[in-house]
Design an enzyme around this catalytic site. Structure first.
Site, short mmCIF file in Angstrom:
data_model
loop_
_atom_site.label_atom_id
_atom_site.label_comp_id
_atom_site.label_asym_id
_atom_site.label_seq_id
_atom_site.Cartn_x
_atom_site.Cartn_y
_atom_site.Cartn_z
N TRP A 108 -20.88 -19.42 -102.95
CA TRP A 108 -21.25 -20.90 -103.37
C TRP A 108 -20.30 -21.87 -103.19
O TRP A 108 -20.22 -23.06 -102.77
CB TRP A 108 -21.57 -20.78 -104.97
CG TRP A 108 -21.92 -21.91 -105.74
CD1 TRP A 108 -21.25 -22.58 -106.55
CD2 TRP A 108 -22.98 -23.05 -105.25
NE1 TRP A 108 -21.90 -23.92 -106.99
CE2 TRP A 108 -23.06 -24.07 -106.31
CE3 TRP A 108 -24.04 -22.86 -104.30
CZ2 TRP A 108 -23.93 -25.09 -106.10
CZ3 TRP A 108 -24.78 -23.94 -104.36
CH2 TRP A 108 -24.77 -24.96 -105.01
N ASN A 109 -18.97 -21.35 -103.27
CA ASN A 109 -17.81 -22.38 -102.91
C ASN A 109 -17.84 -22.77 -101.46
O ASN A 109 -17.49 -24.01 -101.18
CB ASN A 109 -16.57 -21.58 -103.37
CG ASN A 109 -16.27 -21.36 -104.77
OD1 ASN A 109 -16.08 -22.39 -105.49
ND2 ASN A 109 -16.39 -20.07 -105.28
N SER A 110 -18.09 -21.84 -100.63
CA SER A 110 -18.06 -22.02 -99.17
C SER A 110 -19.05 -22.99 -99.04
O SER A 110 -18.98 -24.16 -98.47
CB SER A 110 -18.23 -20.87 -98.50
OG SER A 110 -17.09 -19.92 -98.58
N HIS B 228 -13.92 -17.40 -108.20
CA HIS B 228 -14.06 -17.75 -109.39
C HIS B 228 -12.88 -18.60 -109.97
O HIS B 228 -12.88 -19.46 -110.68
CB HIS B 228 -14.18 -16.46 -110.53
CG HIS B 228 -15.47 -15.94 -110.28
ND1 HIS B 228 -16.51 -16.03 -111.20
CD2 HIS B 228 -15.86 -14.79 -109.44
CE1 HIS B 228 -17.54 -15.33 -110.69
NE2 HIS B 228 -17.10 -14.59 -109.60
N GLU C 186 -18.23 -26.53 -100.17
CA GLU C 186 -17.07 -27.11 -99.14
C GLU C 186 -17.75 -27.72 -98.03
O GLU C 186 -17.66 -28.80 -97.63
CB GLU C 186 -16.10 -26.04 -99.16
CG GLU C 186 -15.38 -25.65 -100.19
CD GLU C 186 -14.68 -24.15 -100.26
OE1 GLU C 186 -14.36 -23.75 -99.08
OE2 GLU C 186 -14.09 -23.97 -101.15
N SER D 74 -14.02 -13.84 -99.72
CA SER D 74 -13.11 -12.89 -100.19
C SER D 74 -13.43 -11.55 -100.50
O SER D 74 -12.67 -10.66 -100.52
CB SER D 74 -12.44 -13.51 -101.48
OG SER D 74 -13.41 -13.70 -102.55
N ASP E 276 -15.05 -18.17 -117.87
CA ASP E 276 -16.11 -17.91 -116.80
C ASP E 276 -17.19 -17.03 -117.36
O ASP E 276 -17.21 -16.51 -118.23
CB ASP E 276 -15.48 -16.92 -115.82
CG ASP E 276 -16.18 -16.60 -114.74
OD1 ASP E 276 -15.74 -17.34 -113.44
OD2 ASP E 276 -16.93 -15.78 -114.52
N1 UDP Z 1 -11.27 -19.31 -98.66
C1 UDP Z 1 -10.16 -19.34 -97.91
N2 UDP Z 1 -9.90 -19.02 -96.86
C2 UDP Z 1 -10.64 -17.97 -96.16
C3 UDP Z 1 -12.03 -17.78 -96.74
C4 UDP Z 1 -12.26 -18.26 -98.00
O1 UDP Z 1 -9.48 -20.32 -98.47
O2 UDP Z 1 -10.34 -17.54 -95.15
C5 UDP Z 1 -11.87 -19.64 -99.97
C6 UDP Z 1 -12.95 -20.76 -99.78
O3 UDP Z 1 -12.49 -22.09 -99.36
C7 UDP Z 1 -13.67 -20.72 -101.00
C8 UDP Z 1 -13.23 -19.15 -101.69
O4 UDP Z 1 -12.01 -18.69 -100.64
O5 UDP Z 1 -13.11 -21.65 -101.98
C9 UDP Z 1 -14.31 -18.01 -101.47
O6 UDP Z 1 -15.42 -18.58 -102.30
P1 UDP Z 1 -16.84 -18.19 -102.07
O7 UDP Z 1 -17.66 -18.62 -103.38
O8 UDP Z 1 -17.51 -19.04 -100.72
O9 UDP Z 1 -17.12 -16.73 -101.74
P2 UDP Z 1 -16.69 -15.51 -102.30
O10 UDP Z 1 -15.31 -15.09 -101.86
O11 UDP Z 1 -16.49 -15.83 -103.85
O12 UDP Z 1 -17.62 -14.31 -101.83
#
Ligand code: UDP
Length: 384
Positions: free
Chosen positions: A352-354, A21, A357, A279, A113
């Protein structure tokens, strides 16, 4: 928004706790700041953030205020957290807004958010306006929206669900809060609340882009004023719009940047599988063991992110037995990893961020969804 009588316009951006987030809200904040607006990203004292990398983060101010849990929060006290957050956070925010009212840049607007829909009323109580930022994909927003308004019967019956502007969704592709409502009752409740005042704000910001989800975005746009502003990826990886934007800039975990970089540099082009569950998601012990042996037996090198809290689930001797082939780290600089020429594919939990990316950097994905919206994201990775 224009500057009035020598005063600059200030916008507060309020992410919900959690890396997934904070990252998109940070990127939105940087973009707003690049339009000559003053932006303060408001986090909580209980969110243990450290500054990482991006020089562009200096274009915004970060302010940590109390949510009533200054000593820290765990998933175990989540319900209690939400209740107290709702009482204490607005009080702390009132003090910040009051302080800024006498500065050269009084607050005019709050972007909040999706998990904090009641922030609109809080903003109005301060005499301000606000807009929600939906940090997940529009297809998932649409599923929740249809549940909230009764168009999708809940609990869901049948093995396939048909919703407007979307491919048929198998039961297992629905967000887990819908397919397994009993496991996360408080999350489901909080998600339904996200749509309680969705018709009120002038804008609903979404971290997606039309080319990816045009049908569902257009169909939702007749329900609420959607503005697609994604993908919120640091500029250097995308359109280079912000010169110094080379990373998100704030992290809950310390990335092992040098270790990852040195190791990846030593590998051949397209030879590495990058594995991460983001995370929050936790693998079951059996799943973890299967993953470990699967990686060991594969024909690829692997870079696997195993958060410290998950470490003890690794099979005994796994690290020693795979030291020639794999690197396990507690957190990676994910964007740098995905951009590295040695990385061939991304075995992802489908956060969603992954996903955005990987799409933005053109890295093929293998989907391994765990919970929440990841199951739906996986369906779209696979079929759409
Ligand atoms: N991320 C990172 N390093 C890691 C794992 C994840 O920097 O080892 C970042 C990743 O680039 C993304 C965020 O943490 O921007 C995770 O967001 P996502 O929506 O993918 O998953 P969530 O953690 O919310 O389940």
């Amino acid at each position: 928004m224009e500057e009035e009588r020598g005063k600059e316009t200030q916008i507060l951006t309020i992410p919900f706790r959690g890396q997934g987030h904070i990252n998109p809200m940070l990127q939105l904040s940087k973009l707003l700041a690049s339009k000559r607006l003053k932006v303060t990203l408001v986090t909580t004292i209980s969110t243990p953030l450290t500054t990482q990398g991006s020089a562009e983060t200096t274009s915004i101010k970060i302010e940590a205020i109390s949510d009533g849990f200054d000593a820290g929060v765990t998933l175990q006290n989540y319900d209690e957290y939400i209740e107290r957050f709702r009482v204490v956070f607005p009080q702390s925010l009132a003090k910040l807004v009051e302080k800024l009212a006498y500065s050269a840049s009084p607050v005019k607007f709050i972007v909040y958010d999706l998990h904090i829909p009641w922030m609109l009323d809080v903003a109005r109580g301060f005499g301000l306006d606000g807009a929600p930022f939906f940090t997940r994909c529009s297809a998932v927003n649409a599923v929740y929206y249809h549940v909230h308004h009764g168009a999708l019967e809940f609990p869901v019956k049948g093995s396939v669900v048909s919703l407007p502007s979307m491919p048929p969704l198998g039961f297992d592709h629905l967000p887990s809060f819908i397919s397994e409502p009993g496991s996360y009752p408080s999350f489901l409740n909080s998600i339904s609340n996200q749509f309680s005042n969705i018709h009120e704000p002038k804008w609903t910001l979404c971290n997606t882009f039309l080319e990816l989800e045009d049908e569902v975005v257009n169909s939702m746009a007749s329900e609420c004023p959607i503005k697609t502003i994604g993908p919120t990826i640091p500029s250097i990886y995308l359109d280079k719009r912000l010169q110094n934007d080379n990373g998100y800039g704030l992290s809950l975990f310390k990335p092992k940047t040098e270790t990852c970089k040195t190791w990846l540099d030593s590998k051949e082009i397209n030879s590495v599988v990058y594995v991460s569950s983001g995370s929050l998601a936790t693998l079951g012990e059996e799943q973890m063991v299967e993953m470990a042996w699967g990686l060991k037996r594969s024909n690829f090198f692997f870079l696997w992110v195993v958060r410290e809290s998950e470490f003890e689930k690794l099979p005994k001797n796994f690290l020693e037995e795979t030291s020639e082939k794999g690197l396990v780290v507690s957190w990676s600089p994910q964007l740098e990893v995905l951009a590295h020429k040695s990385v061939r594919c991304f075995l992802t939990h489908c956060g969603w961020n992954s996903k955005l990316e990987a799409l933005s950097l053109g890295v093929p994905m293998v989907a391994m969804p765990q919970w929440t919206d990841q199951t739906t994201n996986a369906k779209f990775i696979e079929d759409v």
